[in-house]
Structure formats: C-alpha cells, structure tokens
Design a protein around this motif. Structure first.
Motif, PDB file in Angstrom:
ATOM      1  N   GLY A   1       0.841  -1.202   0.000  1.00  0.00           N
ATOM      2  CA  GLY A   1       0.000   0.000   0.000  1.00  0.00           C
ATOM      3  C   GLY A   1       0.867   1.238   0.000  1.00  0.00           C
ATOM      4  O   GLY A   1       2.049   1.199  -0.344  1.00  0.00           O
ATOM      5  N   GLN A   2       0.249   2.355   0.404  1.00  0.00           N
ATOM      6  CA  GLN A   2       0.977   3.625   0.482  1.00  0.00           C
ATOM      7  C   GLN A   2       1.791   3.605   1.770  1.00  0.00           C
ATOM      8  O   GLN A   2       1.209   3.574   2.870  1.00  0.00           O
ATOM      9  N   LEU A   3       3.112   3.576   1.654  1.00  0.00           N
ATOM     10  CA  LEU A   3       3.958   3.426   2.844  1.00  0.00           C
ATOM     11  C   LEU A   3       4.796   4.682   3.058  1.00  0.00           C
ATOM     12  O   LEU A   3       5.455   5.159   2.134  1.00  0.00           O
ATOM     13  N   ALA A   4       4.754   5.190   4.295  1.00  0.00           N
ATOM     14  CA  ALA A   4       5.636   6.283   4.683  1.00  0.00           C
ATOM     15  C   ALA A   4       6.808   5.705   5.463  1.00  0.00           C
ATOM     16  O   ALA A   4       6.629   4.800   6.283  1.00  0.00           O
ATOM     17  N   THR A   5       8.007   6.211   5.187  1.00  0.00           N
ATOM     18  CA  THR A   5       9.161   5.869   6.011  1.00  0.00           C
ATOM     19  C   THR A   5       9.427   7.041   6.947  1.00  0.00           C
ATOM     20  O   THR A   5       9.536   8.185   6.493  1.00  0.00           O
ATOM     21  N   VAL A   6       9.473   6.752   8.241  1.00  0.00           N
ATOM     22  CA  VAL A   6       9.705   7.771   9.262  1.00  0.00           C
ATOM     23  C   VAL A   6      11.073   7.520   9.879  1.00  0.00           C
ATOM     24  O   VAL A   6      11.339   6.409  10.355  1.00  0.00           O
ATOM     25  N   GLU A   7      11.939   8.508   9.827  1.00  0.00           N
ATOM     26  CA  GLU A   7      13.232   8.380  10.511  1.00  0.00           C
ATOM     27  C   GLU A   7      13.045   8.819  11.956  1.00  0.00           C
ATOM     28  O   GLU A   7      12.403   9.839  12.230  1.00  0.00           O
ATOM     29  N   LEU A   8      13.638   8.050  12.866  1.00  0.00           N
ATOM     30  CA  LEU A   8      13.438   8.244  14.298  1.00  0.00           C
ATOM     31  C   LEU A   8      14.773   8.445  14.988  1.00  0.00           C
ATOM     32  O   LEU A   8      15.784   7.878  14.576  1.00  0.00           O
ATOM     33  N   ARG A   9      14.749   9.239  16.060  1.00  0.00           N
ATOM     34  CA  ARG A   9      15.972   9.374  16.849  1.00  0.00           C
ATOM     35  C   ARG A   9      15.626   9.736  18.281  1.00  0.00           C
ATOM     36  O   ARG A   9      14.618  10.413  18.538  1.00  0.00           O
TER      37      ARG A   9
END
Lengths: 148, 143
Positions: B114-122
C-alpha cells in the motif's frame, strides 16, 4: 572468533507457546510510554477491529529474547554473555500481537561474521500462532566483543 | 481482515509530530521496564555491577529506548498501521539522562503493501548526542 562460526544457518526447534495477556501488554505499554488506549482498553481495541487489546510494536521482544537465549546459552556456540552488546533490532509486523494469542517462536541463526576482532551474530525469530499464522519477524544483531 | 476503526493518517515528506521528552530517567523507570520486559541483567539495576562494567551508574536496556521510539511513532500514526521498525543502538542511556524522542517522514511511496511512509526516528540526550536511531515503515493514506 568469540563464537562458533559453524552456527551460521542453524535453526532451533520452535519454543513452547507464549500466552499474550492484556495485563502484560498494559505493563509494557506503561513502561515505554505508549499512550494509545488501544493497548489498555478492550472496547477501543474492538472498535478498531481487534478481539482484544493489541501490543506496542516492540512487545515482540519479550518472546524473541526467550528464543535468542537458546543460542546464547548453547555451550557449543561458545558465547560469553558478559561480552554481548546489542547492535540492531528489527521487527516486521504481519499483524499486531493481540491479547489471547498463543505464540511460538522459531530461532534461525542467519549470520556469523568477524569484524575487527569482534563477532557479529544476526538471529531471526519467526513468531507465529500455534496454528501457523505468521505474526512477526524479529531480527537482532549482537556484537560479542573479542578479548583484549 | 479489514480494520475500519483508525484510518491511516495522511502525511507528506517532511511532516513531523511534537517530540516527546522522557526523564530524567530514574532507576524506577528502568526497573519498571525490567519487570515488563523480563530483562534482569544486573547492569540495569546494580550500581556495583555497572561500575565493574565501566559505567558510573546503571544504564537502561537498549530495548527500553527502542520501546520509547516505537511508542512515539505508533501513538502518532497508529500501531496497527506500522509494518516494520528497525533500531540501531548508538550509546547507553544512564540514570539521570533525559531523552528526547522524535523524527520525521522522509519518504512516501506506493509499494506492494500500500501507500507506505518511512519515518526516521531518533532519541537524543540534552547535549544533542544520539542514544538510538531508527526507521519505521507505516501504512498511510494517499494524499
């Protein structure tokens, strides 16, 4: 190398079932500050389409670490636990762990390699229901520090 | 199975969410996670053991920091929409450290799931140094 390299490719038998409980999900959610009521309120979880409360994303580590212990405590693997540092962890979720699930884990040793006198071991635990429905794949890389 | 309760969020590259500040971390925070997660390594509660391992105070377990990152992103975008999460343990978090957890959307793509968002985390300490980094793939709605 501070680990037996022959272990690459090895798998362990599936573990005994782990019963996922609402109480444990609540404890875990509170300990990591997950504030979504779907972790603690069954009515909210049902309204979102689940039979009972669902777990925060890293809850799977409770089961995966029990699986990893099979390797760490295996005398043939030769791992000194006091030299182990956790490097990376990855979870691929097929669906959320849900209170009432009965989950078995199968441990696979995907990689054993040496880097700068240290050993790096990558393990993969496949978590599934007792009837075989895949729930989560947990991959972990540990570093075993070499001797001085 | 279709879940209709919480709709996937509409997000775009660059979107973020208010960061969460946790701490200063206390021994109680660490012990609570030990009980919840089942990790009773004395490095996390025994000051003498921690000193022998080279730490001035007990340190939190990496899974504690991983759980903080995961909780921040799942509270924002919905735990049922999170497809994958990976974390890299960079530096120890000690009793007395405060930690700030945040991140932002770095890509939104149409993929098989599906529509996938990649979120960078820190997660960072007050001096800006990194404790743990990560990324999450989350199903979002087409915007």
């Amino acid at each position: 190398m501070p680990v037996n390299a022959d272990f690459e490719g090895r798998s362990y038998p599936s573990t005994k079932p782990y019963g996922v409980s609402a109480a444990k999900i609540r404890e875990f959610a509170e300990a990591v500050g997950s504030s979504d009521p779907v972790h603690v309120d069954r009515d909210v979880a049902r309204a979102r389409g689940y039979a009972d409360v669902i777990a925060p994303p890293t809850f799977a580590v409770l089961i995966a670490q029990q699986c990893d212990r099979q390797l760490i405590l295996d005398p043939e693997a030769g791992i000194d636990y006091s030299r182990v540092v956790h490097g990376e962890q990855k979870f691929v979720h097929h669906r959320p762990l849900t209170a009432g699930d009965s989950i078995v884990g199968t441990l696979h040793v995907d990689g054993v390699r040496e880097a700068g006198g240290h050993a790096m071991v990558t393990t993969r635990t496949e978590l599934a229901t007792e009837s075989g429905e895949p729930v989560c794949t947990a991959t972990s890389t540990i570093v075993i520090r070499g001797g001085e | 199975m279709t879940h209709s309760g919480r709709a996937p969020a509409a997000v775009a590259v660059g979107d973020t969410h208010p960061a969460r500040v946790i701490g200063p971390i206390t021994q109680t925070d660490i012990v609570r996670f030990a009980g919840a997660g089942g990790d009773f390594n004395p490095l996390h509660h025994d000051p003498e053991f921690a000193a022998r391992a080279g730490f001035p105070r007990p340190i939190a377990m990496g899974q504690f920091q991983a759980g903080l990152l995961a909780g921040w992103v799942s509270d924002w975008l919905g735990v049922e929409h999170l497809r994958s999460l990976e974390v890299r343990f960079v530096a120890p978090l000690m009793i007395g450290d405060a930690v700030t957890v945040g991140g932002e959307v770095v890509s939104v793509e149409q993929r098989e799931a599906g529509q996938l968002a990649t979120v960078e985390l820190r997660a960072t300490k007050d001096d800006g140094s990194l404790v743990v980094t990560g990324r999450a793939d989350v199903v979002v709605s087409a915007s």
